[in-house]
Design an enzyme around this catalytic site. Structure first.
Site, PDB file in Angstrom:
ATOM      1  N   ASP A   1      55.269  44.474 -49.143  1.00 53.93           N
ATOM      2  CA  ASP A   1      55.428  43.418 -49.464  1.00 53.93           C
ATOM      3  C   ASP A   1      56.606  43.271 -50.352  1.00 53.93           C
ATOM      4  OD1 ASP A   1      53.059  41.832 -48.436  1.00 53.93           O
ATOM      5  OD2 ASP A   1      52.009  43.270 -49.635  1.00 53.93           O
TER       6      ASP A   1
ATOM      7  N   SER B   1      48.289  47.760 -47.885  1.00 56.70           N
ATOM      8  CA  SER B   1      49.421  47.143 -48.533  1.00 56.70           C
ATOM      9  C   SER B   1      49.594  48.072 -49.922  1.00 56.70           C
ATOM     10  CB  SER B   1      49.017  45.605 -49.004  1.00 56.70           C
ATOM     11  OG  SER B   1      49.972  45.327 -50.031  1.00 56.70           O
TER      12      SER B   1
ATOM     13  N   MET C   1      48.690  34.289 -42.801  1.00 47.66           N
ATOM     14  CA  MET C   1      48.271  34.365 -44.470  1.00 47.66           C
ATOM     15  C   MET C   1      46.837  33.727 -44.436  1.00 47.66           C
ATOM     16  SD  MET C   1      50.894  36.034 -45.757  1.00 47.66           S
ATOM     17  CE  MET C   1      50.115  36.233 -47.197  1.00 47.66           C
TER      18      MET C   1
ATOM     19  N   HIS D   1      56.918  42.905 -44.904  1.00 50.31           N
ATOM     20  CA  HIS D   1      56.548  41.435 -44.808  1.00 50.31           C
ATOM     21  C   HIS D   1      57.531  41.000 -45.909  1.00 50.31           C
ATOM     22  CE1 HIS D   1      53.251  38.447 -46.362  1.00 50.31           C
ATOM     23  NE2 HIS D   1      54.453  37.642 -45.749  1.00 50.31           N
TER      24      HIS D   1
ATOM     25  N   MET E   1      58.821  38.168 -48.114  1.00 51.85           N
ATOM     26  CA  MET E   1      58.591  36.788 -48.770  1.00 51.85           C
ATOM     27  C   MET E   1      59.800  36.518 -49.475  1.00 51.85           C
ATOM     28  SD  MET E   1      54.658  37.917 -49.847  1.00 51.85           S
ATOM     29  CE  MET E   1      55.013  39.356 -49.470  1.00 51.85           C
TER      30      MET E   1
ATOM     31  N   MET F   1      59.059  40.727 -52.128  1.00 51.91           N
ATOM     32  CA  MET F   1      58.928  39.537 -52.881  1.00 51.91           C
ATOM     33  C   MET F   1      60.276  39.002 -53.879  1.00 51.91           C
ATOM     34  SD  MET F   1      54.972  39.121 -53.917  1.00 51.91           S
ATOM     35  CE  MET F   1      53.809  39.763 -52.874  1.00 51.91           C
TER      36      MET F   1
ATOM     37  N   HIS G   1      52.368  48.707 -45.229  1.00 60.78           N
ATOM     38  CA  HIS G   1      52.550  47.142 -45.177  1.00 60.78           C
ATOM     39  C   HIS G   1      53.275  46.918 -46.574  1.00 60.78           C
ATOM     40  CE1 HIS G   1      52.202  42.860 -44.625  1.00 60.78           C
ATOM     41  NE2 HIS G   1      51.999  42.535 -45.960  1.00 60.78           N
TER      42      HIS G   1
ATOM     43  N   ASP H   1      46.538  38.547 -43.362  1.00 58.44           N
ATOM     44  CA  ASP H   1      47.091  39.310 -44.629  1.00 58.44           C
ATOM     45  C   ASP H   1      46.443  38.141 -45.747  1.00 58.44           C
ATOM     46  OD1 ASP H   1      48.260  40.438 -47.012  1.00 58.44           O
ATOM     47  OD2 ASP H   1      50.359  39.936 -46.040  1.00 58.44           O
TER      48      ASP H   1
HETATM   49  C1  DX5 Z   1      50.328  38.615 -50.674  1.00 59.93           C
HETATM   50  C2  DX5 Z   1      50.652  39.698 -49.921  1.00 59.93           C
HETATM   51  C3  DX5 Z   1      49.429  40.688 -49.483  1.00 59.93           C
HETATM   52  C4  DX5 Z   1      48.494  41.370 -50.517  1.00 59.93           C
HETATM   53  C5  DX5 Z   1      47.354  41.665 -50.017  1.00 59.93           C
HETATM   54  O1  DX5 Z   1      51.364  37.893 -50.864  1.00 59.93           O
HETATM   55  O2  DX5 Z   1      51.214  39.359 -48.562  1.00 59.93           O
HETATM   56  O3  DX5 Z   1      49.989  41.718 -48.484  1.00 59.93           O
HETATM   57  O4  DX5 Z   1      48.996  42.484 -51.084  1.00 59.93           O
HETATM   58  O5  DX5 Z   1      46.477  41.877 -51.081  1.00 59.93           O
HETATM   59  P1  DX5 Z   1      44.830  41.917 -51.139  1.00 59.93           P
HETATM   60  O6  DX5 Z   1      44.533  42.646 -50.049  1.00 59.93           O
HETATM   61  O7  DX5 Z   1      44.553  42.338 -52.350  1.00 59.93           O
HETATM   62  O8  DX5 Z   1      44.693  40.130 -50.870  1.00 59.93           O
HETATM   63 ZN    ZN Z   2      51.650  41.078 -47.033  1.00 57.50          ZN
END
Ligand code: DX5
Ligand code: ZN
Length: 228
Positions: free
Chosen positions: A34, A7, A136, A65, A67, A36, A32, A174
């Site tokens: 993320d 990530s 998750m 991913h 969100m 948001m 990956h 994740d």
């Molecule tokens: C959280 C994200 C993850 C996050 C994981 O909302 O979807 O992908 O980056 O980070 P770590 O591995 O630090 O938990």
């Molecule tokens: Zn993620």
């Protein structure tokens, strides 16, 4: 074969191309991303322009991913930017089946994500159409949170359903997946392992990825030995 989806949320954005290269050298095989939106989750990150910037710096698949509250509005832009895999949250999709079709129509691999509070049963009807299910193991929004063990039962249940239903979707996990938790996650049945803070660290990223994968592969071998 288990894979590390690193990530980039935990990487140094000012040196992103080098960060990706280091994680890749350590054996990471999926990027990956993320995404948001500050609505579905209490944080804002990046969108299609980030995917576009990453596309020329790596050949690895880009796993986005989402969100976000309204994924349908952004799916074409992610395709255009060069995304390979897109996952959407069950919790925001009023027409989950349609959204997964939309991802497929844009020639990307569709995935569906469930939060810690969402049961696996809500996915049964769409399992035949997804390439992966993302479980998750933290509430989404931030990296560096603690792994929630309730994810383990959900992973095992999905692996069971996959077999019963004769399907071959992959199981991604994740949140809080690190050197001390990856063994249990793989033994439960996960095959795509998202990790951010356990991987990215100045000067140590390649080694972290390598050691993480060694632990994951050892757990995979133990899992396979049990299956026979
Ligand atoms: C959280 C994200 C993850 C996050 C994981 O909302 O979807 O992908 O980056 O980070 P770590 O591995 O630090 O938990
Ligand atoms: Zn993620």
């Amino acid at each position: 074969m288990v894979e590390l989806a690193f990530s980039i949320l935990a990487s140094d954005f000012a040196r992103l191309a080098d960060e990706v290269a280091s994680a890749e050298r350590g054996g990471g095989s999926i990027v990956h991303v993320d995404v948001m939106d500050g609505h579905f989750v209490p944080n804002i990150t990046f969108g299609p322009p980030m995917v576009k910037a990453l596309r020329p710096v790596t050949k690895l698949p880009l796993d986005c991913h989402l969100m976000v509250e309204n994924p349908d509005a952004f799916i074409p832009a992610f395709a255009e930017a060069g995304a390979d895999m897109v996952s959407v949250h069950q919790e925001v999709c009023r027409h989950l089946h349609r959204t997964l079709q939309l991802i497929e129509q844009h020639k990307m691999l569709p995935g569906v994500v469930i939060n810690p509070g969402t049961p696996v049963e809500t996915l049964i009807e769409v399992l035949p159409m997804v390439h992966y299910v993302l479980v998750m193991s933290v509430n989404p929004g931030f990296g560096g949170q603690q792994f929630l063990p309730l994810a383990l039962e959900k992973i095992a249940y999905l692996a069971e359903l996959r077999q019963e239903m004769g399907l071959n979707f992959r199981i991604e996990v994740d949140g809080g997946v690190a050197h001390d938790t990856v063994g249990r996650v793989v033994e439960a049945g996960a095959d795509m392992l998202v990790a951010g803070s356990a991987i990215f660290s100045p000067g140590k990223t390649g080694r972290n990825a390598h050691e993480f994968l060694q632990l994951a592969r050892a757990a995979e071998a133990a899992r396979k030995a049990q299956e026979v």
